[in-house]
Motif scaffolding. Structure first.
Motif, mmCIF file in Angstrom:
data_model
loop_
_atom_site.group_PDB
_atom_site.id
_atom_site.type_symbol
_atom_site.label_atom_id
_atom_site.label_comp_id
_atom_site.label_asym_id
_atom_site.label_seq_id
_atom_site.Cartn_x
_atom_site.Cartn_y
_atom_site.Cartn_z
ATOM 1 N N ALA A 132 0.835 -1.201 0.000
ATOM 2 C CA ALA A 132 0.000 0.000 0.000
ATOM 3 C C ALA A 132 0.873 1.256 0.000
ATOM 4 O O ALA A 132 1.974 1.274 0.549
ATOM 5 N N ALA A 150 -3.376 -0.763 -1.975
ATOM 6 C CA ALA A 150 -4.198 0.437 -2.089
ATOM 7 C C ALA A 150 -3.303 1.669 -2.194
ATOM 8 O O ALA A 150 -2.163 1.670 -1.716
ATOM 9 N N VAL A 163 -9.742 0.378 0.344
ATOM 10 C CA VAL A 163 -9.216 -0.497 -0.701
ATOM 11 C C VAL A 163 -9.258 0.246 -2.029
ATOM 12 O O VAL A 163 -10.026 1.186 -2.209
ATOM 13 N N GLY A 164 -8.426 -0.193 -2.975
ATOM 14 C CA GLY A 164 -8.514 0.305 -4.340
ATOM 15 C C GLY A 164 -7.475 1.356 -4.686
ATOM 16 O O GLY A 164 -6.677 1.795 -3.859
ATOM 17 N N ILE A 165 -7.493 1.743 -5.975
ATOM 18 C CA ILE A 165 -6.603 2.769 -6.519
ATOM 19 C C ILE A 165 -7.446 3.753 -7.327
ATOM 20 O O ILE A 165 -7.950 3.395 -8.391
ATOM 21 N N ALA A 167 -7.671 4.780 -3.257
ATOM 22 C CA ALA A 167 -8.392 4.069 -2.202
ATOM 23 C C ALA A 167 -9.710 4.757 -1.878
ATOM 24 O O ALA A 167 -9.834 5.980 -1.935
#
Length: 275
Positions: A132, A150, A163-165, A167
């Motif tokens: 991350a 993330a 979570v995610g890009i 986040a």
């Protein structure tokens, strides 16, 4: 006594977060994450006394030995644990609270070349998953969980899961159901920043779309029935039912009836012969 108590706290905190740990001697001798933190405490003490060059030299030695780069200017709280640790980078103005955990490949980095606060602030009990990136002078509240890989670019409230890009918040700890809360208590710790009961945002959106379509279908049926009661002929095209149909995180789409069978059932209900 203060230094000795800090070292014991660091060692003992590993037992709560790494089930592979077997003894204090094993932790003290073989955990590079702890070694990096201890080197940093020495470097940071020198940094605060304006022995900046010596502090940077100690920081570099620590990086060569552990694979973890912590700027001596970074401020780190008690019981900080870097698990595995290789590739972790913590910038000069980073501020880390008590009982935080970072996994390998984590970056607490800056987004500007200007002086001043450039790096993140982590509240108490934050867990950052492997790979991350937390970038800029942002603040993550107490108990935040950051999923692996993330990229966090904005502040996050206490108890959030990211979570995610880039986040995004997918869950708040204070919004958990009682069942999830019991699961979290039983686990005690979310390894890699991801709990086993973490919701899938894609599945959530698809489930809501299915619910929406089902509601619209029901409303259209009511409108068609009202028109027929007024003598208006309304066609009845066959369409598959969405009753019980949902997206499962492990099994994919499940609970959906066979479209061919549904078409036959609908035709029989209208008095038509089966195909």
């Amino acid at each position: 006594m203060g230094w000795w108590k800090t070292i014991l706290d660091d060692v003992d905190s590993v037992f709560d977060r790494d089930p592979a740990a077997r003894s204090r001697w094993e932790i003290a001798l073989t955990y590079p994450g702890l070694h990096a933190v201890w080197w940093h405490r020495v470097a940071h003490a020198l940094w605060r006394r304006n022995w900046r060059l010596l502090a940077r030299l100690i920081s570099n030695v620590s990086r060569w030995l552990t694979g973890i780069e912590i700027h001596p200017g970074a401020r780190i709280g008690r019981r900080f644990f870097v698990d595995h640790g290789m590739g972790v980078v913590i910038g000069e103005t980073a501020l880390i609270g008590d009982d935080c955990t970072l996994y390998h490949g984590v970056t607490l980095g800056g987004t500007t070349w200007r002086e001043g606060k450039r790096h993140p602030t982590l509240g108490d009990g934050v867990v950052v998953g492997a790979g991350a990136k937390i970038l800029g002078p942002i603040e993550l509240g107490a108990g935040v969980r950051v999923g692996s890989n993330a990229v966090v670019l904005k502040d996050a409230p206490a108890g959030a899961t990211l979570v995610g890009i880039p986040a995004r918040v997918v869950e708040r700890r204070d919004e958990q159901s009682e069942t999830k809360r019991r699961v979290a208590q039983r686990l005690g710790f979310d390894a890699y920043g991801v709990a086993r009961d973490m919701p899938d945002p894609v599945a959530t959106v698809v489930d809501r779309l299915l619910d929406h379509v089902q509601a619209v279908d029901g409303q259209l049926d009511e409108m068609a029935a009202a028109l027929r009661s007024l003598g208006v002929e309304v066609s009845r095209p066959a369409r598959p039912s969405l009753d019980g149909c949902h997206l499962d995180e492990e099994d994919g789409v499940s609970g959906c009836a066979d479209p061919a069978r549904e078409t036959d059932d609908q035709g029989a209900a209208r008095g038509e012969s089966p195909r």
